[in-house]
Design a protein around this motif. Structure first.
Motif, PDB file in Angstrom:
ATOM      1  N   ALA A  48       0.957  -1.089   0.234  1.00 19.40           N
ATOM      2  CA  ALA A  48       0.007  -0.077  -0.080  1.00 19.40           C
ATOM      3  C   ALA A  48       0.814   1.203   0.035  1.00 19.40           C
ATOM      4  O   ALA A  48       2.134   1.192   0.375  1.00 19.40           O
ATOM      5  N   LEU A 144      -2.558  -3.078   4.136  1.00 15.20           N
ATOM      6  CA  LEU A 144      -3.552  -1.763   3.904  1.00 15.20           C
ATOM      7  C   LEU A 144      -3.487  -0.583   4.700  1.00 15.20           C
ATOM      8  O   LEU A 144      -3.368  -0.868   6.006  1.00 15.20           O
ATOM      9  N   ILE A 146      -5.967   3.097   5.552  1.00 21.66           N
ATOM     10  CA  ILE A 146      -7.327   3.270   5.238  1.00 21.66           C
ATOM     11  C   ILE A 146      -7.360   4.893   5.031  1.00 21.66           C
ATOM     12  O   ILE A 146      -6.902   5.492   5.722  1.00 21.66           O
ATOM     13  N   HIS A 151     -12.038   4.599   2.652  1.00 20.61           N
ATOM     14  CA  HIS A 151     -11.568   3.682   1.370  1.00 20.61           C
ATOM     15  C   HIS A 151     -10.422   2.854   1.482  1.00 20.61           C
ATOM     16  O   HIS A 151      -9.621   2.999   2.546  1.00 20.61           O
ATOM     17  N   ILE A 152     -10.428   1.587   1.030  1.00 18.54           N
ATOM     18  CA  ILE A 152      -9.249   0.889   0.760  1.00 18.54           C
ATOM     19  C   ILE A 152      -8.772   0.630  -0.584  1.00 18.54           C
ATOM     20  O   ILE A 152      -9.639   0.368  -1.361  1.00 18.54           O
ATOM     21  N   ILE A 200      -8.830  -8.021  -3.160  1.00 24.55           N
ATOM     22  CA  ILE A 200      -8.265  -7.522  -1.873  1.00 24.55           C
ATOM     23  C   ILE A 200      -8.532  -8.634  -0.864  1.00 24.55           C
ATOM     24  O   ILE A 200      -7.630  -9.173  -0.118  1.00 24.55           O
ATOM     25  N   LEU A 208      -3.617  -4.426   8.369  1.00 19.87           N
ATOM     26  CA  LEU A 208      -4.094  -2.882   8.123  1.00 19.87           C
ATOM     27  C   LEU A 208      -3.503  -2.112   9.221  1.00 19.87           C
ATOM     28  O   LEU A 208      -3.589  -2.328  10.361  1.00 19.87           O
ATOM     29  N   ALA A 233     -14.045  -0.248   4.018  1.00 21.08           N
ATOM     30  CA  ALA A 233     -12.986  -1.040   4.948  1.00 21.08           C
ATOM     31  C   ALA A 233     -14.082  -1.816   5.889  1.00 21.08           C
ATOM     32  O   ALA A 233     -13.445  -2.981   6.459  1.00 21.08           O
TER      33      ALA A 233
END
Ligand code: GLP
Length: 254
Positions: A48, A144, A146, A151-152, A200, A208, A233
């Protein structure tokens, strides 16, 4: 909070970054042993961008250099890329990943995949991207962040979400939030290519990261609120192996 979500709350950004790097490195070490016996000896990981994982990447570089983990032998898939953007544009996620991780750990460019922000046919590029992930044997662990709006990747809140990698318009909130990295808000690309929700969710594990008071409310909504396309998310509640590493500020409402 659900049992399939494992939460680590760390004092601050620096300890969050260290903890996340340790979790990621442990996964890389373990998977390297099992993957060596399979048709995919270079296990794939999902990366990410954004400011949140930068500290974790710094820790990983240190661990790589001291021989604690080998990141030159992995396959990397990034979540997303702006569209349109040149791969040499300083704001491209291609350049971001080279500068913040790949160049320092020597992941060969041919093993680092990021959607092509210059693709003539973005729809074909997205389909080919999912195909590459699947050929690589799927993603072992997906990192990930956030977005402030939940949104992811670049899967923005809305009435519906997409499953596979796709060509998406960016929400105004995202354009405004990301303007800090561009000369002006007008320079932020209006679209992106992003892994979709299924792409994902297919990762074996999700890692995350969330840091700072500004993420407290959305992190709470995502993990403890209803599962809704308005908070992309929140769909992570349906994944069976999610690790959250948050600093105290971001975890304040959990
Ligand atoms: C960006 C990226 C996301 C990232 C998010 C949060 O737009 N597409 O992958 O998680 O925004 O960024 P930050 O970590 O800077 O808050």
């Amino acid at each position: 909070m659900l049992r399939n979500l494992r939460l680590h709350v760390e004092k601050d950004y620096s300890s969050m970054s260290q903890q996340a790097a340790e979790i990621f490195a442990a996964a890389v070490r373990a998977n390297a042993i099992t993957a060596a016996k399979t048709a995919n000896p270079r296990p794939a990981y999902g990366f990410a961008t954004g400011s949140t994982p930068v500290g974790m990447y710094k820790e990983l570089i240190l661990m790589h250099k001291s021989g604690n983990v080998n990141l030159s032998n992995i396959t990397a898939f990034n979540l997303d890329e702006y569209y349109p953007i040149s791969p040499t544009d300083p704001q491209s996620y291609r350049v971001f990943m080279r500068e913040n991780l790949f160049d320092a750990v020597g992941t060969p460019p041919e093993n680092t995949y990021i959607p092509d922000g210059q693709a003539k046919d973005p729809i074909a590029e997205c389909a080919a991207y999912d195909e590459k992930i699947s050929k690589a044997g799927g993603i072992y662990m997906q990192i990930l962040g956030i977005g402030n709006n939940g949104h992811i990747g670049f899967n923005e809140p809305g009435a519906s979400l997409m499953a596979t990698t796709w060509h998406t318009p960016l929400a105004q909130a995202t354009i405004d939030a990301n303007a800090r990295n561009f000369a002006s808000v007008n320079d932020v690309p209006r679209h992106a290519l992003t892994m979709g929700m299924h792409s994902i969710m297919m990762a074996k594990q999700i890692l995350l990261l969330a840091s700072g008071e500004g993420k407290a409310e959305i992190l709470h909504k995502a993990l403890c609120g209803p599962i809704t396309t308005n908070v992309p998310a929140s769909l992570l509640q349906l994944h069976n192996d999610v690790i959250i590493v948050a600093d105290q500020a971001a975890a304040r409402l959990l």
